[in-house]
Write an enzyme that holds these catalytic residues in place. Structure first.
Site, mmCIF file in Angstrom:
data_model
loop_
_atom_site.group_PDB
_atom_site.id
_atom_site.type_symbol
_atom_site.label_atom_id
_atom_site.label_comp_id
_atom_site.label_asym_id
_atom_site.label_seq_id
_atom_site.Cartn_x
_atom_site.Cartn_y
_atom_site.Cartn_z
ATOM 1 C CG ASP A 138 -7.018 -2.805 -2.871
ATOM 2 O OD1 ASP A 138 -7.727 -1.883 -2.114
ATOM 3 O OD2 ASP A 138 -6.021 -2.696 -2.629
ATOM 4 C CB SER A 195 -0.776 0.014 1.123
ATOM 5 O OG SER A 195 -2.109 0.828 1.006
ATOM 6 C CG HIS A 239 -5.863 -2.266 0.789
ATOM 7 N ND1 HIS A 239 -5.215 -2.100 -0.317
ATOM 8 C CD2 HIS A 239 -5.360 -1.447 1.794
ATOM 9 C CE1 HIS A 239 -4.077 -1.123 -0.150
ATOM 10 N NE2 HIS A 239 -4.299 -1.069 1.215
#
Length: 221
Positions: free
Chosen positions: A170, A116, A201
């Site tokens: 996601d 991320s 995610h």
């Protein structure tokens, strides 16, 4: 201030380093179990370095103070970027790479892995680093400051191996954002190993297996 880090070595006198960058609100401890799952024993001794991002207010979370590599100003990750924060963290990560070199690990045996926000930082820093790295892996992330990449990237890492992976479900960093970053990097001539998984995610076992195989390959030299 130098970054605080969590570190472990798979055996004494490591000859390779893997720097693992966590996501927003997490810290190095959150990724330690995943790093410990990786089996890089064919390479000999490996040092894992898991830095903790600085504490700072995050705009999209109502200014709540948490560990963050940079501020998130809105849901459109590309339109409003915290360039100052990105570049400050880039310098801190450069210092971390320099420390590994000072401890005897050449750049060519250092891999950057990020999730991320950490993925964004791995790409931002790795593509601009002045010496050839072993590889850069970005999980559930995106290419930050994309418009400056072509001008700022280093010649040394023009052919650095890239591993990019993303969940098709996601809701945080949209799958389309991941594929757009992949396509932008491919257009610049980078060789990319791309994976996608039916997940949100997060990470999954198959992804860690794929990452493990890739790390064995790029750190073998």
């Amino acid at each position: 201030m130098p970054l605080e880090t969590l570190e472990f070595e798979t055996a004494p006198q490591p000859t390779r380093s893997v720097i693992v960058l966590h996501g927003l609100g997490d810290d190095g401890h959150g990724w330690a179990p995943i790093a410990q799952e990786l089996d890089l024993s064919p390479l000999g001794a490996v040092r894992f370095v898991l830095p903790h991002a600085p504490m700072q207010p995050v705009t999209i979370n109502n200014g709540y103070v948490m560990r963050a590599w940079y501020d998130i100003l809105g849901t459109d990750l590309a339109r409003r970027e915290d360039e100052r924060g990105l570049r400050e963290s880039q310098q801190q990560l450069e210092a971390l790479i320099a420390r590994e070199k000072a401890r005897g690990i050449p750049a060519s045996r250092i891999a950057l892995v990020g999730f991320s926000q950490g993925s964004a930082m791995a790409l931002l820093t790795g593509l601009r680093h002045g010496e050839r790295l072993a590889g850069i892996a970005g999980l559930s992330g995106y290419l930050p400051l994309a418009a400056t990449t072509a001008a700022e990237r280093s010649e040394a890492n023009r052919d650095v191996p890239l591993f990019l992976a993303h969940g098709t479900e996601d809701p945080v960093v949209m799958h389309s954002r991941g594929t757009a970053s992949r396509d932008a990097l491919a257009a610049l001539g980078y060789t990319i190993e791309w994976h996608e998984y039916p997940m949100p995610h997060s990470v999954c076992a198959e992804e860690i297996d794929d990452l493990n195989r890739w790390l064995l390959k790029v750190l073998a030299h």
